[in-house]
Design a protein around this motif. Structure first.
Motif, PDB file in Angstrom:
ATOM      1  N   LEU A 165      -3.895  -1.171   7.303  1.00  0.00           N
ATOM      2  CA  LEU A 165      -4.207  -2.441   7.958  1.00  0.00           C
ATOM      3  C   LEU A 165      -5.411  -3.155   7.364  1.00  0.00           C
ATOM      4  O   LEU A 165      -5.709  -4.273   7.730  1.00  0.00           O
ATOM      5  CB  LEU A 165      -4.445  -2.183   9.458  1.00  0.00           C
ATOM      6  N   GLU A 166      -6.102  -2.491   6.431  1.00  0.00           N
ATOM      7  CA  GLU A 166      -7.288  -3.095   5.803  1.00  0.00           C
ATOM      8  C   GLU A 166      -6.897  -4.207   4.867  1.00  0.00           C
ATOM      9  O   GLU A 166      -5.912  -4.155   4.190  1.00  0.00           O
ATOM     10  CB  GLU A 166      -8.080  -2.040   5.031  1.00  0.00           C
ATOM     11  N   GLU A 215      -5.346   2.973   9.778  1.00  0.00           N
ATOM     12  CA  GLU A 215      -6.219   1.862   9.433  1.00  0.00           C
ATOM     13  C   GLU A 215      -6.175   1.539   7.933  1.00  0.00           C
ATOM     14  O   GLU A 215      -6.370   0.391   7.547  1.00  0.00           O
ATOM     15  CB  GLU A 215      -7.665   2.158   9.855  1.00  0.00           C
ATOM     16  N   TYR A 216      -5.925   2.543   7.114  1.00  0.00           N
ATOM     17  CA  TYR A 216      -5.820   2.321   5.664  1.00  0.00           C
ATOM     18  C   TYR A 216      -4.795   1.237   5.351  1.00  0.00           C
ATOM     19  O   TYR A 216      -5.001   0.398   4.476  1.00  0.00           O
ATOM     20  CB  TYR A 216      -5.434   3.633   4.958  1.00  0.00           C
ATOM     21  N   LYS A 267       0.827  -1.213   0.000  1.00  0.00           N
ATOM     22  CA  LYS A 267       0.000   0.000   0.000  1.00  0.00           C
ATOM     23  C   LYS A 267       0.859   1.259   0.000  1.00  0.00           C
ATOM     24  O   LYS A 267       0.535   2.235  -0.673  1.00  0.00           O
ATOM     25  CB  LYS A 267      -0.963  -0.018   1.180  1.00  0.00           C
TER      26      LYS A 267
END
Length: 60
Positions: free
Chosen positions: A59-60, A56-57, A5
């Motif tokens: 960890l998605e 959180e982005y 990411k």
């Protein structure tokens, strides 16, 4: 997954992982090392803040 990411965000922003590491004050290959290990919350927060996304982005 985190490294993928970050790599995608870096590419979209026209920068390299090396440039990002240098800009954030990380050691050489710190982010690339996250392929094998997990980053600290503080370092991940710095990357998230740089790109304007939440932790959180990643960890998605």
């Amino acid at each position: 997954m985190i490294l993928k990411k970050i790599s995608e965000l870096a590419e979209k922003n026209g920068i390299t992982i090396g440039y990002l590491e240098k800009t954030l004050g990380f050691g050489n290959a710190t982010i690339r090392g996250w392929k094998e290990s997990s980053p600290s919350v503080e370092k991940l927060k710095k990357v998230a803040d740089y790109f304007g996304v939440s932790i959180e982005y990643f960890l998605e």
